[in-house]
Design a protein around this motif. Structure first.
Motif, PDB file in Angstrom:
ATOM      1  N   LYS A 117      66.552  -2.559  32.629  1.00  0.00           N
ATOM      2  CA  LYS A 117      67.940  -2.394  32.778  1.00  0.00           C
ATOM      3  C   LYS A 117      68.647  -1.069  32.739  1.00  0.00           C
ATOM      4  O   LYS A 117      68.167  -0.290  31.588  1.00  0.00           O
ATOM      5  CB  LYS A 117      68.965  -3.355  31.737  1.00  0.00           C
ATOM      6  CG  LYS A 117      70.186  -3.371  32.041  1.00  0.00           C
ATOM      7  CD  LYS A 117      70.898  -4.508  31.304  1.00  0.00           C
ATOM      8  CE  LYS A 117      72.023  -5.468  32.209  1.00  0.00           C
ATOM      9  NZ  LYS A 117      72.217  -6.479  31.610  1.00  0.00           N
ATOM     10  N   CYS A 118      69.372  -0.599  33.445  1.00  0.00           N
ATOM     11  CA  CYS A 118      69.779   1.006  33.554  1.00  0.00           C
ATOM     12  C   CYS A 118      70.742   0.857  32.419  1.00  0.00           C
ATOM     13  O   CYS A 118      71.419   0.199  32.158  1.00  0.00           O
ATOM     14  CB  CYS A 118      70.096   1.109  34.853  1.00  0.00           C
ATOM     15  SG  CYS A 118      70.855   2.905  35.158  1.00  0.00           S
ATOM     16  N   THR A 119      70.997   2.342  31.977  1.00  0.00           N
ATOM     17  CA  THR A 119      72.110   2.555  31.175  1.00  0.00           C
ATOM     18  C   THR A 119      73.444   2.092  31.711  1.00  0.00           C
ATOM     19  O   THR A 119      74.519   2.085  30.965  1.00  0.00           O
ATOM     20  CB  THR A 119      72.318   4.065  30.690  1.00  0.00           C
ATOM     21  OG1 THR A 119      72.213   4.742  32.059  1.00  0.00           O
ATOM     22  CG2 THR A 119      70.928   4.170  29.848  1.00  0.00           C
ATOM     23  N   CYS A 120      73.529   2.141  33.014  1.00  0.00           N
ATOM     24  CA  CYS A 120      74.901   1.880  33.664  1.00  0.00           C
ATOM     25  C   CYS A 120      75.218   0.216  33.771  1.00  0.00           C
ATOM     26  O   CYS A 120      76.210  -0.113  34.393  1.00  0.00           O
ATOM     27  CB  CYS A 120      75.042   2.440  35.170  1.00  0.00           C
ATOM     28  SG  CYS A 120      73.916   1.534  36.387  1.00  0.00           S
ATOM     29  N   GLY A 121      73.952  -0.551  33.522  1.00  0.00           N
ATOM     30  CA  GLY A 121      74.204  -1.875  33.366  1.00  0.00           C
ATOM     31  C   GLY A 121      73.729  -2.825  34.741  1.00  0.00           C
ATOM     32  O   GLY A 121      73.374  -3.982  34.482  1.00  0.00           O
ATOM     33  N   THR A 150      64.486   3.866  40.580  1.00  0.00           N
ATOM     34  CA  THR A 150      65.516   4.566  40.801  1.00  0.00           C
ATOM     35  C   THR A 150      66.631   3.409  40.940  1.00  0.00           C
ATOM     36  O   THR A 150      66.425   2.630  41.576  1.00  0.00           O
ATOM     37  CB  THR A 150      65.609   5.315  42.013  1.00  0.00           C
ATOM     38  OG1 THR A 150      64.574   6.354  41.917  1.00  0.00           O
ATOM     39  CG2 THR A 150      66.871   6.007  42.072  1.00  0.00           C
ATOM     40  N   CYS A 151      67.662   3.443  40.128  1.00  0.00           N
ATOM     41  CA  CYS A 151      68.854   2.640  40.001  1.00  0.00           C
ATOM     42  C   CYS A 151      69.582   2.695  41.399  1.00  0.00           C
ATOM     43  O   CYS A 151      69.847   3.729  41.867  1.00  0.00           O
ATOM     44  CB  CYS A 151      69.658   2.850  39.023  1.00  0.00           C
ATOM     45  SG  CYS A 151      71.054   1.702  38.797  1.00  0.00           S
ATOM     46  N   ILE A 152      69.850   1.607  42.091  1.00  0.00           N
ATOM     47  CA  ILE A 152      70.451   1.444  43.284  1.00  0.00           C
ATOM     48  C   ILE A 152      72.125   1.646  42.881  1.00  0.00           C
ATOM     49  O   ILE A 152      72.673   2.055  43.910  1.00  0.00           O
ATOM     50  CB  ILE A 152      70.382   0.404  44.117  1.00  0.00           C
ATOM     51  CG1 ILE A 152      71.035  -0.950  43.520  1.00  0.00           C
ATOM     52  CG2 ILE A 152      68.808  -0.031  44.357  1.00  0.00           C
ATOM     53  CD1 ILE A 152      71.239  -2.248  44.410  1.00  0.00           C
ATOM     54  N   SER A 153      72.470   1.454  41.807  1.00  0.00           N
ATOM     55  CA  SER A 153      73.794   1.717  41.445  1.00  0.00           C
ATOM     56  C   SER A 153      74.382   3.122  41.274  1.00  0.00           C
ATOM     57  O   SER A 153      75.253   3.597  41.760  1.00  0.00           O
ATOM     58  CB  SER A 153      74.207   0.698  40.305  1.00  0.00           C
ATOM     59  OG  SER A 153      75.530   1.014  39.985  1.00  0.00           O
ATOM     60  N   CYS A 154      73.527   3.729  40.558  1.00  0.00           N
ATOM     61  CA  CYS A 154      73.919   5.286  39.922  1.00  0.00           C
ATOM     62  C   CYS A 154      73.019   6.264  40.280  1.00  0.00           C
ATOM     63  O   CYS A 154      73.275   7.389  40.148  1.00  0.00           O
ATOM     64  CB  CYS A 154      74.204   5.167  38.337  1.00  0.00           C
ATOM     65  SG  CYS A 154      72.443   5.102  37.328  1.00  0.00           S
ATOM     66  N   GLY A 155      71.650   5.899  40.742  1.00  0.00           N
ATOM     67  CA  GLY A 155      70.782   6.707  41.265  1.00  0.00           C
ATOM     68  C   GLY A 155      69.891   7.325  40.232  1.00  0.00           C
ATOM     69  O   GLY A 155      68.961   8.170  40.508  1.00  0.00           O
TER      70      GLY A 155
HETATM   71 ZN   LIG Z   1      72.170   2.998  36.828  1.00  0.00          ZN
END
Ligand SMILES: [Zn+2]
Length: 77
Positions: free
Chosen positions: A39-43, A61-66
């Motif tokens: 889980k990314c730090t952005c959720g 690589t997180c698709i939400s925040c990169g």
């Molecule tokens: Zn993220």
């Protein structure tokens, strides 16, 4: 959860299917011994996966925040 193996690519129905895939993929070599959902730090829990079979390393690589994160000791390679 189940994996559809009928086509060219395996298609899972949930993130827990990754565990079965990794166990099968690594059975003949450097066997995987653990699996955790990331889980990314952005959720977000959806990632692009970049893997290098030759070097044996991977990065998500997180698709939400990169934000990118090397998996296990991949950064050394
Ligand atoms: Zn993220």
């Amino acid at each position: 959860m189940s994996i559809d193996k009928s086509g060219k690519w395996w298609i899972g129905s949930g993130s827990e299917d990754i565990k079965e895939y990794l166990e099968t993929y690594s059975a003949g070599g450097y066997k995987s011994s653990d699996f955790r959902s990331a889980k990314c730090t952005c959720g977000s829990d959806i990632f692009y996966l970049f893997a290098d079979d030759d070097e044996g390393c991977a990065k998500r690589t997180c698709i939400s925040c990169g934000m990118s994160h090397f998996i296990c000791d991949s950064e050394e390679y």
